[in-house]
Design an enzyme around this catalytic site. Structure first.
Site, PDB file in Angstrom:
ATOM      1  N   ASP A 442       0.832  -1.209   0.000  1.00  0.00           N
ATOM      2  CA  ASP A 442       0.000   0.000   0.000  1.00  0.00           C
ATOM      3  C   ASP A 442       0.870   1.264   0.000  1.00  0.00           C
ATOM      4  OD1 ASP A 442      -2.325   1.497   0.147  1.00  0.00           O
ATOM      5  OD2 ASP A 442      -3.142   0.416   1.866  1.00  0.00           O
ATOM      6  N   ASP A 499     -10.726   1.904  -3.657  1.00  0.00           N
ATOM      7  CA  ASP A 499     -11.258   1.613  -2.325  1.00  0.00           C
ATOM      8  C   ASP A 499     -12.775   1.569  -2.348  1.00  0.00           C
ATOM      9  OD1 ASP A 499      -8.957   1.186  -0.963  1.00  0.00           O
ATOM     10  OD2 ASP A 499      -8.900   3.117   0.060  1.00  0.00           O
TER      11      ASP A 499
HETATM   12  C1  DGJ Z   1      -5.862   1.880   1.958  1.00  0.00           C
HETATM   13  C2  DGJ Z   1      -6.230   0.689   1.120  1.00  0.00           C
HETATM   14  O1  DGJ Z   1      -6.681   1.088  -0.120  1.00  0.00           O
HETATM   15  C3  DGJ Z   1      -7.267  -0.141   1.885  1.00  0.00           C
HETATM   16  O2  DGJ Z   1      -7.707  -1.202   1.088  1.00  0.00           O
HETATM   17  C4  DGJ Z   1      -6.644  -0.625   3.146  1.00  0.00           C
HETATM   18  O3  DGJ Z   1      -5.591  -1.507   2.860  1.00  0.00           O
HETATM   19  C5  DGJ Z   1      -6.146   0.552   3.964  1.00  0.00           C
HETATM   20  N1  DGJ Z   1      -5.302   1.429   3.187  1.00  0.00           N
HETATM   21  C6  DGJ Z   1      -5.387   0.090   5.165  1.00  0.00           C
HETATM   22  O4  DGJ Z   1      -4.862   1.120   5.869  1.00  0.00           O
END
Ligand code: DGJ
Length: 695
Positions: A442, A499
């Site tokens: 991430d 997301d």
């Molecule tokens: C942002 C990501 O896009 C989410 O799917 C998740 O992993 C969160 N970060 C975790 O902090």
């Protein structure tokens, strides 16, 4: 006829031809780029024929839109190179041909300016099969210089292409397309975020006003770089047009060697699908390495538990996910340091003994006993001030001390070897001590400065880990789709597209992302009934079928599912498993829907023998009855059998007798492509799924 000595090169296949000409040994220019030329066409004649006239109010020769338009040629548009000597004086090189060499599927052309001691190298290839041009520029200098801008090989686009489609977006709304007219002047996108970013996918499609998904001409570009790019789409005063891509301006430190990322480009006469399919196939077959086949059904626990990790609950969630059909379980953020929320612990990649007193092994063993692969989340490039790492090494941070924080976090300086060595040691230890097959990598903030060295450092770390743990797949995530590009995908195998697990939003996002991305790399998850990012409540059917259009996964807490929802999800998942063998290698063809409420696509098998159509009704239509959905890419003379896979979903308000409600439809490709398929009436926020076989 030819007044100046000219040297020409032809990169071509059965789909397209790119003809380059160098006059008087100057930098080459594309004198033709378009449909494949017939054999025997004289490239010298084309070069002479491309010479433009000169009239009043002009300099006496038209400076070329060369692969790197030169300011020294009185080029009136944006130059391909902007550089300064060490003492700050602008450099205006005039390059001349030094050498040329054939490469495996293309050529390398070397040019030099001997006065300034500069060498400019163009690496140009046309990948066989996928018909994608891969173009890269290198600049070598004997002295240290500052390069403010270096474009990858610059291509012209013709005057009859009136429009461009470029990309913007935001968190939870990636890949927004903007269709703009070309107009005099330069359209410049300089992405200052230091990452690919939600708002700046580095792509451009130049097309005609009449180009649709299925017809018309398109010239498409993608800059394969994860560090922020600059794009120039310029119409010169004389009507010529050029397209430039390179690293975001000013992102290079002073030095002697500079290289752009690859610019991928292609021309097609088959509409936006023509270029989309080339990118999809090229990414899948020539860029991605080490992706598991078949693609396993994914489960990610983020929206189920967030930071609240309890082993027993996670075990139960994993068991239920397995019961639904999951084959991989990904433990998201919250397992390390003292990470109870997003204010702490980034940088401390050590298992949290409060949550996992016996380490991850008990959870991993449970997951493995269910037959699932275990995956884990990292955000390696980041650090919280509230972390052991920051307390020990505050100097490892990128950018000024008083910078604005992003999600309470700072960025580590990936250009530093000690930073990379630390991250490598921490990540490698977790991978060595635990049976882990997958990383979700991430990156949750924009960078405080735009430096190419940051991205190069990241690439180095990823390359090192990939070499050491080749069996570990990596997913590129950046608050969803903030880092999706062919550069990161040379090192990763999947992207977390967004997301947004809101299936309606996802329909739009994945449809537009398919202009470049194949299904096999595009993660799509069945989210919670009440979507956490949009507040919308959606039926399990649309959530399940939307995920089944890409690399399928789940992200809701399976404990929230009713018996009926679980049964539907199981069914759709097993449909996906039965079809993934061909679907994850299919072309995604976007259909031209005459009803703007419908997003429709057709996934066509490599050998054309079968397809699946997904037609989502995203809101109530303006007209009372469904418009026929016209298919594409079929053999007009062949006969196809069509089945409505989810015909049982027809609501009671559908009172008529469209054939597909009760029977299969057997008809010609011609009919399906010109008249289209008549579907039953249905409620909004539903997806019809049609399966087609050639017989
Ligand atoms: C942002 C990501 O896009 C989410 O799917 C998740 O992993 C969160 N970060 C975790 O902090």
């Amino acid at each position: 006829m030819i007044s100046q000595p000219v040297k020409t090169w032809h990169l071509g296949d059965r789909h397209q031809s790119l003809v380059l000409a160098s006059f008087d040994n100057r930098l080459p220019e594309a004198v033709y780029w378009g449909p494949a030329l017939p054999t025997g066409e004289s490239t010298e004649t084309l070069s002479a024929a491309a010479k433009l006239d000169v009239t009043g109010g002009m300099v006496d020769e038209n400076a070329a839109i060369s692969l790197c338009p030169e300011a020294s040629q009185t080029f009136s548009g944006q130059a391909g190179l902007a550089a300064r000597s060490r003492d700050g004086n602008p450099l205006a090189p005039a390059f001349r041909l030094e050498s040329e060499a054939a490469s495996e599927h293309g050529l390398t052309l070397v040019f030099a300016d001997k006065t300034l001691n500069l060498t400019l190298v163009f690496d140009l290839t046309l990948t066989p099969g996928t018909s994608l041009l891969k173009l890269q520029t290198r600049l070598e200098s004997a002295d240290v210089i500052q390069v403010d801008w270096l474009a990858a090989p610059v291509l012209p686009v013709p005057a009859h292409t009136g429009e461009m489609i470029e990309f913007s977006g935001r968190w939870c709304a990636e890949f927004l397309t903007n269709r703009l007219p070309f107009a005099p002047g330069a359209r410049v996108r300089d992405n200052r975020t230091g990452r690919t970013d939600h708002a700046h996918f580095p792509g451009l499609i130049v097309c005609n006003r009449a180009t649709t998904n299925t017809q018309g001409e398109a010239y498409a570009f993608h800059y394969g770089w994860s560090g922020g790019h600059r794009m120039v789409a310029e119409e010169l005063a004389d009507g010529r047009r050029q397209v430039q891509f390179g690293h975001a301006s000013g992102s290079e430190a002073a030095g002697c060697h500079f290289v752009t990322a690859p610019l991928y480009a292609t021309y097609s006469q088959d509409g936006l699908n023509g270029t989309a399919v080339r990118f999809q196939r090229h990414l899948r077959d020539s860029i991605i390495e080490g992706a598991r086949a078949p693609r396993p059904v994914h489960y990610n626990c983020w929206e189920a538990v967030y930071f609240d990790h309890k082993i027993d609950e996670l075990k139960e969630i994993a068991s239920r996910a397995a019961g639904l059909g999951a084959e991989r379980f990904v433990l998201d953020d919250g397992w390390f340091g003292r990470r109870d929320d997003d204010t702490s612990s980034l940088g401390d990649w050590v298992i949290d003994a409060r949550k996992y007193p016996d380490g991850l092994t008990p959870l991993i063993d449970h997951v493995k006993s269910l037959g699932l692969e275990f995956g884990i989340w990292f955000e390696p490039e980041m650090v919280n001030e509230n972390s052991e790492l920051y307390r020990a090494h505050p100097d490892w941070v990128l950018g000024p001390a008083d910078q604005i924080r992003g999600r309470q976090q700072l960025v580590l300086n990936m250009a530093r070897e000690d930073v990379r060595a630390y991250l490598h040691a921490q990540i490698a230890a977790v991978l060595k001590d635990n049976d882990i097959g997958y990383i979700k990598w991430d990156h949750n903030r924009v960078l405080p400065v735009v430096e190419a060295a940051q991205t190069e450092g990241l690439y180095r770390l990823l390359d090192q880990l990939r070499a050491e743990f080749p069996q570990v797949e990596i997913e590129s995530c950046s608050s969803g789709g903030g880092r999706i590009d062919f550069g990161i995908l040379e090192r990763t195998q999947r992207v977390w597209l967004s997301d947004s697990n809101d299936a309606l939003e996802r329909q739009r996002i994945q449809h537009d992302a398919a202009l470049f991305l194949p299904a096999s790399v595009t993660g799509s998850h069945v989210g919670p009934r009440h979507c956490h990012t949009s507040g919308r409540t959606l039926d399990i059917r649309i959530r399940a079928w939307t995920a089944a259009q890409r690399h399928m996964g789940f992200e809701m807490d399976p404990r929230e599912l009713t018996g009926e929802e679980a049964e539907i999800l199981q069914k759709v998942t097993s449909w996906w498993k039965d079809n993934r063998g061909w679907m994850m290698r299919a072309d995604i063809l976007r259909l031209d829907s005459s009803d703007p409420a419908v997003i429709a696509e057709q996934q066509l098998a490599e050998d054309g023998s079968r397809f699946a159509v997904f037609a989502a009704l995203t809101r109530p239509s303006d007209q009372i009855l469904p418009h026929p959905v016209r298919l594409t890419g079929l053999d007009p003379a062949a006969t196809y059998r069509l089945t409505l896979a989810n015909r049982d979903d027809a609501p009671r308000l559908s009172r008529g007798t469209p054939l597909l409600k009760t029977q299969d439809l057997q008809t010609s490709g011609q009919y399906l492509m010109s008249h289209g398929v008549t579907l039953p009436w249905r409620f909004p926020e539903t997806v019809w799924v049609l399966e087609g076989h050639r017989i």
